[in-house]
Design a protein around this motif. Structure first.
Motif, PDB file in Angstrom:
ATOM      1  N   LYS A 336       0.828  -1.205   0.000  1.00 26.35           N
ATOM      2  CA  LYS A 336       0.000   0.000   0.000  1.00 26.35           C
ATOM      3  C   LYS A 336       0.863   1.255   0.000  1.00 26.35           C
ATOM      4  O   LYS A 336       0.585   2.215  -0.742  1.00 26.35           O
ATOM      5  CB  LYS A 336      -0.933   0.002   1.220  1.00 26.35           C
ATOM      6  N   GLU A 337       1.906   1.262   0.814  1.00 19.42           N
ATOM      7  CA  GLU A 337       2.766   2.439   0.903  1.00 19.42           C
ATOM      8  C   GLU A 337       3.460   2.718  -0.434  1.00 19.42           C
ATOM      9  O   GLU A 337       3.484   3.861  -0.902  1.00 19.42           O
ATOM     10  CB  GLU A 337       3.816   2.245   1.994  1.00 19.42           C
ATOM     11  N   ASN A 340       0.863   3.960  -3.112  1.00 20.58           N
ATOM     12  CA  ASN A 340       0.418   5.338  -2.929  1.00 20.58           C
ATOM     13  C   ASN A 340       1.553   6.333  -3.128  1.00 20.58           C
ATOM     14  O   ASN A 340       1.307   7.475  -3.555  1.00 20.58           O
ATOM     15  CB  ASN A 340      -0.222   5.493  -1.549  1.00 20.58           C
ATOM     16  N   TRP A 343       1.658   6.722  -6.879  1.00 23.64           N
ATOM     17  CA  TRP A 343       0.492   7.502  -7.298  1.00 23.64           C
ATOM     18  C   TRP A 343       0.665   8.993  -6.988  1.00 23.64           C
ATOM     19  O   TRP A 343       0.509   9.838  -7.871  1.00 23.64           O
ATOM     20  CB  TRP A 343      -0.754   6.942  -6.613  1.00 23.64           C
ATOM     21  N   ASN A 344       1.021   9.303  -5.764  1.00 24.69           N
ATOM     22  CA  ASN A 344       1.062  10.702  -5.329  1.00 24.69           C
ATOM     23  C   ASN A 344       2.307  11.456  -5.784  1.00 24.69           C
ATOM     24  O   ASN A 344       2.234  12.671  -6.037  1.00 24.69           O
ATOM     25  CB  ASN A 344       0.952  10.767  -3.800  1.00 24.69           C
ATOM     26  N   SER A 367     -14.596   4.097  -3.206  1.00 29.14           N
ATOM     27  CA  SER A 367     -13.923   4.796  -2.111  1.00 29.14           C
ATOM     28  C   SER A 367     -14.691   6.059  -1.758  1.00 29.14           C
ATOM     29  O   SER A 367     -14.733   7.003  -2.560  1.00 29.14           O
ATOM     30  CB  SER A 367     -12.491   5.166  -2.517  1.00 29.14           C
ATOM     31  N   THR A 381      -5.811  10.529  -2.591  1.00 26.36           N
ATOM     32  CA  THR A 381      -4.415  10.185  -2.322  1.00 26.36           C
ATOM     33  C   THR A 381      -4.203   8.696  -2.068  1.00 26.36           C
ATOM     34  O   THR A 381      -3.078   8.207  -2.158  1.00 26.36           O
ATOM     35  CB  THR A 381      -3.889  10.971  -1.098  1.00 26.36           C
ATOM     36  N   ASP A 382      -5.277   7.978  -1.736  1.00 28.48           N
ATOM     37  CA  ASP A 382      -5.179   6.539  -1.491  1.00 28.48           C
ATOM     38  C   ASP A 382      -5.651   5.789  -2.738  1.00 28.48           C
ATOM     39  O   ASP A 382      -6.844   5.587  -2.947  1.00 28.48           O
ATOM     40  CB  ASP A 382      -6.007   6.146  -0.272  1.00 28.48           C
ATOM     41  N   TYR A 384      -4.443   2.706  -3.488  1.00 25.32           N
ATOM     42  CA  TYR A 384      -4.364   1.275  -3.186  1.00 25.32           C
ATOM     43  C   TYR A 384      -5.716   0.690  -2.775  1.00 25.32           C
ATOM     44  O   TYR A 384      -6.119  -0.368  -3.282  1.00 25.32           O
ATOM     45  CB  TYR A 384      -3.338   1.052  -2.073  1.00 25.32           C
ATOM     46  N   THR A 385      -6.421   1.346  -1.868  1.00 21.42           N
ATOM     47  CA  THR A 385      -7.648   0.767  -1.320  1.00 21.42           C
ATOM     48  C   THR A 385      -8.726   0.565  -2.378  1.00 21.42           C
ATOM     49  O   THR A 385      -9.259  -0.551  -2.522  1.00 21.42           O
ATOM     50  CB  THR A 385      -8.176   1.624  -0.158  1.00 21.42           C
TER      51      THR A 385
END
Length: 470
Positions: A336-337, A340, A343-344, A367, A381-382, A384-385
């Motif tokens: 996940k880290e 993201n 992505w960010n 989401s 910003t997330d 992954y979820t």
């Protein structure tokens, strides 16, 4: 149309993927689906060859190109196609198209134009006092035009108006339903902490037991789409039709803030419970259809809910995550880290506005934080979820559990799930049929937006034949 008779039966580097994302994957993502008419088209004569029809070089030639951008063009074609069932008016839609093109195509001009048209239709027409039939069909068309505006509102100057715009469309839909004769039965079916709103349409008020179809919407459709893709077709054949909002859809998404569930049988089972308790439903003749991404959801439900007597996937879909371009999918890693951070730090700073708006729209049903950020004009910003939630919709391992007869639809120039209808058909072990709607019929593209009448003829002819001996 291609018809198969019944049977019983290494990726790109991250650097290149990100370059592709910035260079145009947003356009690729947007190319697919979101959302008193002509005489019904003649029912097609099926070809019994399993070979696929070669798609046209240009999927929307000539007059079929309303807008140069394929995403807006798809929306316009959906609105035009709805005219055959009263969910649109050709002159209104084409006038809106001309207005938008004259002003300059953008999310803002599209939203403004279609919202204004919806507002006008919810008011009394000039020079006359409308009767209930006029109010009814004006409200149905208004629901269509509000849905058109809703689809692009997150890219407009006022993304925060999304819930208000949804409620305007919902109000138009409820007005339409209240003026139907008979009006659909409205109810809230228990589902977790948030009940499912349902609209149960019947040919008349008698308690005669009838076949019933549960109409399942996709990831971004509104109730008006279920009218176009099934309700009148069912009623005209003496069937009942159930329309509902599930998690990630309609009221549950925009108001109750409940995202999509990968276990759709937990959504459909309480609907079936509610139906079989009614005196006007034949419990042995309950069919389930799934439009767009619901071509994944409905088969998932039918794999576990054995009271479904017939299933239609429109189109067949086994892995919705593959409906996103590879440039998007490459962002997701097991961490996940790390995901993201990519992505960010690597993607978002270089993402074109149009692609950013598309990402907001495609991810919001998965989401609530992403949806709320989008309403404030921000990109989530997330990554992954919601991405892992979309991955969880994969049903390749459960299709073989389906026991009900199943019709799998496919389309020339299918934008979102090319090849997946055939994959589903091949994995099915139940009685099955495969039908491909073609460009030669004007039925190309995801969900045949220009040919919903033909679409319904194919689906309900199959349902009638399949359940006639049940």
């Amino acid at each position: 149309m291609t018809y198969v008779s019944r049977e019983r039966a290494a990726g790109p580097t991250r650097r290149s993927a990100l370059a592709g994302l910035v260079g145009g994957a947003g356009a690729a993502m947007a190319a697919g689906c979101t959302p008193s008419g002509a005489s019904p088209a003649a029912a097609p004569t099926p070809s019994r060859s399993p070979g696929a029809t070669a798609p046209a070089a240009n999927p929307t030639p000539g007059a079929m190109t309303l807008f140069k951008d394929p995403a807006y063009n798809f929306g316009g074609l959906m609105a035009l196609g709805g005219a055959g069932f009263g969910a649109g008016e050709v002159g209104e839609v084409l006038t809106a198209v001309n207005t938008i093109n004259k002003a300059g195509l953008s999310s803002q001009t599209y939203v403004e134009t279609f919202k204004k048209l919806g507002d006008q239709l919810m008011e009394a027409p000039e020079g006359s006092k409308p009767d209930d039939q006029t109010k009814r069909f004006r409200a149905l068309r208004a629901a269509q035009y509000y849905a058109q505006a809703l689809f692009f509102v997150l890219g407009s100057d006022d993304p925060g108006s999304e819930e208000q715009l949804y409620k305007a469309g919902r109000g138009a839909w409820d007005t339409f339903c209240g003026l139907c004769d008979p009006a659909p039965v409205k109810a809230n079916v228990p589902y977790g902490k948030t009940p499912l709103p349902v609209w149960f349409f019947r040919p008349d008020g008698a308690d005669t037991r009838r076949p019933t179809v549960i109409l399942t919407n996709g990831s971004d459709g509104q109730n008006v789409d279920m009218w176009t893709y099934g309700v009148p077709a069912a009623l005209d054949r003496g069937w009942n039709a159930l329309v509902y909002d599930g998690p990630g859809q309609g009221q549950l998404l925009f108001v109750d803030r409940v995202v999509f569930s990968p276990t759709w049988e937990k959504v459909v089972t309480p609907l079936v419970d509610w139906l079989v308790a009614r005196p006007d439903v034949d419990p042995k003749k309950i069919a389930l259809t799934g439009l767009s991404m619901a071509g994944d959801l409905a088969p998932r439900a039918a794999a576990f809910e054995t009271r479904i007597a017939a299933l239609v996937a429109m189109p067949g879909c086994v892995e919705p995550w593959l409906g996103f371009p590879a440039e998007i999918r490459e962002i997701l890693t097991p961490s996940k880290e790390e995901t993201n951070n990519i992505w960010n730090k690597e993607v978002v700073p270089e993402l074109p506005p149009a692609a950013a708006a598309t990402m907001k729209k495609r991810f919001e049903p998965f989401s609530i934080p992403a949806m709320l950020d989008a309403r404030e004009g921000k990109l989530f910003t997330d990554f992954y979820t919601p991405a892992t939630r979309i991955q969880a919709l994969t049903i390749t391992d459960v299709v073989g559990r389906i026991t009900s007869p199943t019709l799998v639809l496919d389309y020339d120039d299918e934008q979102f799930y090319p090849g997946q209808p055939r994959q589903m058909y091949d994995k099915l072990t139940s009685p099955k049929d495969y039908v491909k709607l073609t460009a030669a019929q004007g039925a190309q593209l995801h969900c045949s937006p220009m040919a919903p009448q033909l679409h319904c003829e194919v689906v309900f002819d199959w349902l009638q034949e399949t359940l006639s001996g049940s």
